[in-house]
Motif scaffolding. Structure first.
Motif, PDB file in Angstrom:
ATOM      1  N   MET A  45      47.016  37.622  32.545  1.00 28.23           N
ATOM      2  CA  MET A  45      47.784  38.744  32.077  1.00 28.23           C
ATOM      3  C   MET A  45      48.222  38.452  30.636  1.00 28.23           C
ATOM      4  O   MET A  45      48.830  37.414  30.379  1.00 28.23           O
ATOM      5  N   PRO A  46      47.928  39.327  29.731  1.00 30.27           N
ATOM      6  CA  PRO A  46      48.317  39.101  28.331  1.00 30.27           C
ATOM      7  C   PRO A  46      49.833  39.004  28.178  1.00 30.27           C
ATOM      8  O   PRO A  46      50.591  39.612  28.916  1.00 30.27           O
ATOM      9  N   LYS A  47      50.261  38.202  27.219  1.00 35.31           N
ATOM     10  CA  LYS A  47      51.681  37.980  26.943  1.00 35.31           C
ATOM     11  C   LYS A  47      51.965  38.395  25.511  1.00 35.31           C
ATOM     12  O   LYS A  47      51.197  38.115  24.608  1.00 35.31           O
ATOM     13  N   THR A  48      53.067  39.091  25.323  1.00 30.78           N
ATOM     14  CA  THR A  48      53.484  39.502  23.984  1.00 30.78           C
ATOM     15  C   THR A  48      54.439  38.452  23.423  1.00 30.78           C
ATOM     16  O   THR A  48      55.387  38.053  24.089  1.00 30.78           O
ATOM     17  N   ILE A  49      54.160  38.001  22.190  1.00 31.49           N
ATOM     18  CA  ILE A  49      54.994  36.987  21.552  1.00 31.49           C
ATOM     19  C   ILE A  49      55.387  37.458  20.155  1.00 31.49           C
ATOM     20  O   ILE A  49      54.915  38.492  19.678  1.00 31.49           O
ATOM     21  N   PHE A  50      56.214  36.666  19.494  1.00 31.15           N
ATOM     22  CA  PHE A  50      56.679  36.968  18.137  1.00 31.15           C
ATOM     23  C   PHE A  50      57.272  38.372  18.027  1.00 31.15           C
ATOM     24  O   PHE A  50      56.875  39.180  17.201  1.00 31.15           O
ATOM     25  N   ASN A  51      58.242  38.654  18.932  1.00 36.16           N
ATOM     26  CA  ASN A  51      58.942  39.950  18.926  1.00 36.16           C
ATOM     27  C   ASN A  51      57.990  41.133  18.994  1.00 36.16           C
ATOM     28  O   ASN A  51      58.149  42.125  18.295  1.00 36.16           O
ATOM     29  N   GLY A  52      56.947  40.993  19.836  1.00 35.31           N
ATOM     30  CA  GLY A  52      56.013  42.096  20.039  1.00 35.31           C
ATOM     31  C   GLY A  52      54.943  42.227  18.982  1.00 35.31           C
ATOM     32  O   GLY A  52      54.162  43.175  19.004  1.00 35.31           O
ATOM     33  N   GLN A  53      54.843  41.280  18.077  1.00 37.73           N
ATOM     34  CA  GLN A  53      53.882  41.377  16.987  1.00 37.73           C
ATOM     35  C   GLN A  53      52.491  40.887  17.365  1.00 37.73           C
ATOM     36  O   GLN A  53      51.518  41.213  16.692  1.00 37.73           O
ATOM     37  N   LYS A  54      52.397  40.095  18.435  1.00 33.97           N
ATOM     38  CA  LYS A  54      51.105  39.515  18.787  1.00 33.97           C
ATOM     39  C   LYS A  54      50.969  39.437  20.299  1.00 33.97           C
ATOM     40  O   LYS A  54      51.924  39.115  20.993  1.00 33.97           O
ATOM     41  N   ARG A  55      49.761  39.728  20.791  1.00 32.43           N
ATOM     42  CA  ARG A  55      49.464  39.596  22.219  1.00 32.43           C
ATOM     43  C   ARG A  55      48.456  38.471  22.397  1.00 32.43           C
ATOM     44  O   ARG A  55      47.478  38.385  21.664  1.00 32.43           O
ATOM     45  N   ILE A  56      48.722  37.613  23.376  1.00 33.33           N
ATOM     46  CA  ILE A  56      47.811  36.508  23.653  1.00 33.33           C
ATOM     47  C   ILE A  56      47.463  36.481  25.139  1.00 33.33           C
ATOM     48  O   ILE A  56      48.186  37.033  25.968  1.00 33.33           O
ATOM     49  N   SER A  57      46.352  35.850  25.454  1.00 32.84           N
ATOM     50  CA  SER A  57      45.975  35.567  26.842  1.00 32.84           C
ATOM     51  C   SER A  57      45.828  34.065  26.981  1.00 32.84           C
ATOM     52  O   SER A  57      45.281  33.412  26.086  1.00 32.84           O
ATOM     53  N   LEU A  58      46.315  33.533  28.070  1.00 32.31           N
ATOM     54  CA  LEU A  58      46.236  32.101  28.294  1.00 32.31           C
ATOM     55  C   LEU A  58      44.849  31.727  28.816  1.00 32.31           C
ATOM     56  O   LEU A  58      44.368  32.316  29.774  1.00 32.31           O
ATOM     57  N   ASP A  59      44.229  30.739  28.177  1.00 29.67           N
ATOM     58  CA  ASP A  59      42.940  30.239  28.622  1.00 29.67           C
ATOM     59  C   ASP A  59      43.090  28.945  29.406  1.00 29.67           C
ATOM     60  O   ASP A  59      42.210  28.568  30.153  1.00 29.67           O
ATOM     61  N   ASN A  60      44.208  28.262  29.203  1.00 29.60           N
ATOM     62  CA  ASN A  60      44.474  26.989  29.871  1.00 29.60           C
ATOM     63  C   ASN A  60      45.694  27.134  30.763  1.00 29.60           C
ATOM     64  O   ASN A  60      46.710  27.678  30.348  1.00 29.60           O
ATOM     65  N   VAL A  61      45.573  26.620  31.987  1.00 27.08           N
ATOM     66  CA  VAL A  61      46.691  26.634  32.930  1.00 27.08           C
ATOM     67  C   VAL A  61      46.901  25.207  33.409  1.00 27.08           C
ATOM     68  O   VAL A  61      45.955  24.542  33.835  1.00 27.08           O
ATOM     69  N   TRP A  62      48.138  24.730  33.295  1.00 23.65           N
ATOM     70  CA  TRP A  62      48.508  23.430  33.831  1.00 23.65           C
ATOM     71  C   TRP A  62      49.387  23.677  35.046  1.00 23.65           C
ATOM     72  O   TRP A  62      50.432  24.302  34.937  1.00 23.65           O
ATOM     73  N   PHE A  63      48.964  23.176  36.191  1.00 23.53           N
ATOM     74  CA  PHE A  63      49.724  23.276  37.433  1.00 23.53           C
ATOM     75  C   PHE A  63      50.284  21.890  37.707  1.00 23.53           C
ATOM     76  O   PHE A  63      49.547  20.964  38.016  1.00 23.53           O
ATOM     77  N   ILE A  64      51.602  21.732  37.547  1.00 19.62           N
ATOM     78  CA  ILE A  64      52.248  20.430  37.695  1.00 19.62           C
ATOM     79  C   ILE A  64      53.251  20.521  38.840  1.00 19.62           C
ATOM     80  O   ILE A  64      54.071  21.433  38.884  1.00 19.62           O
ATOM     81  N   THR A  65      53.172  19.560  39.755  1.00 23.60           N
ATOM     82  CA  THR A  65      54.092  19.533  40.874  1.00 23.60           C
ATOM     83  C   THR A  65      54.768  18.172  40.953  1.00 23.60           C
ATOM     84  O   THR A  65      54.170  17.162  40.589  1.00 23.60           O
ATOM     85  N   ASN A  66      56.004  18.138  41.420  1.00 21.34           N
ATOM     86  CA  ASN A  66      56.713  16.871  41.595  1.00 21.34           C
ATOM     87  C   ASN A  66      56.543  16.361  43.020  1.00 21.34           C
ATOM     88  O   ASN A  66      57.377  15.640  43.542  1.00 21.34           O
ATOM     89  N   ASN A  67      55.428  16.726  43.618  1.00 19.04           N
ATOM     90  CA  ASN A  67      55.114  16.327  44.976  1.00 19.04           C
ATOM     91  C   ASN A  67      53.617  16.098  45.070  1.00 19.04           C
ATOM     92  O   ASN A  67      52.904  16.237  44.090  1.00 19.04           O
ATOM     93  N   LYS A  68      53.137  15.762  46.224  1.00 14.11           N
ATOM     94  CA  LYS A  68      51.699  15.654  46.458  1.00 14.11           C
ATOM     95  C   LYS A  68      51.152  17.059  46.671  1.00 14.11           C
ATOM     96  O   LYS A  68      51.882  17.968  47.065  1.00 14.11           O
ATOM     97  N   ILE A  69      49.869  17.231  46.420  1.00 17.44           N
ATOM     98  CA  ILE A  69      49.249  18.531  46.650  1.00 17.44           C
ATOM     99  C   ILE A  69      47.957  18.308  47.435  1.00 17.44           C
ATOM    100  O   ILE A  69      47.140  17.460  47.069  1.00 17.44           O
ATOM    101  N   THR A  70      47.809  19.034  48.520  1.00 15.05           N
ATOM    102  CA  THR A  70      46.649  18.831  49.390  1.00 15.05           C
ATOM    103  C   THR A  70      45.379  19.347  48.734  1.00 15.05           C
ATOM    104  O   THR A  70      45.423  20.162  47.812  1.00 15.05           O
TER     105      THR A  70
END
Length: 66
Positions: free
Chosen positions: A1-26
């Motif tokens: 989902m695109p995100k608006t940044i810089f007070n609505g001046q720019k729209r970006i889409s995330l290409d990288n996702v980091w999923f970090i947990t403080n537990n184990k993950i199956t």
């Protein structure tokens, strides 16, 4: 989902996702997360990996654990 940044001046889409947990993950959970983010560059980090990263990059942390 695109995100608006810089007070609505720019729209970006995330290409990288980091999923970090403080537990184990199956493996099943990892597979579901990978499927959900299949169109993204995904990095999954669980507690063991997170601890190792902290110990590798912040040596003083090891003194806190002892």
């Amino acid at each position: 989902m695109p995100k608006t940044i810089f007070n609505g001046q720019k729209r970006i889409s995330l290409d990288n996702v980091w999923f970090i947990t403080n537990n184990k993950i199956t493996i099943n959970a990892q597979d579901k997360i990978k499927e959900y983010f299949s169109d993204k560059n995904l990095t999954i980090i669980d507690i063991d990996q997170l601890t190792n990263l902290v110990l590798d990059h912040y040596k003083e942390f090891q003194n806190i654990l002892q």
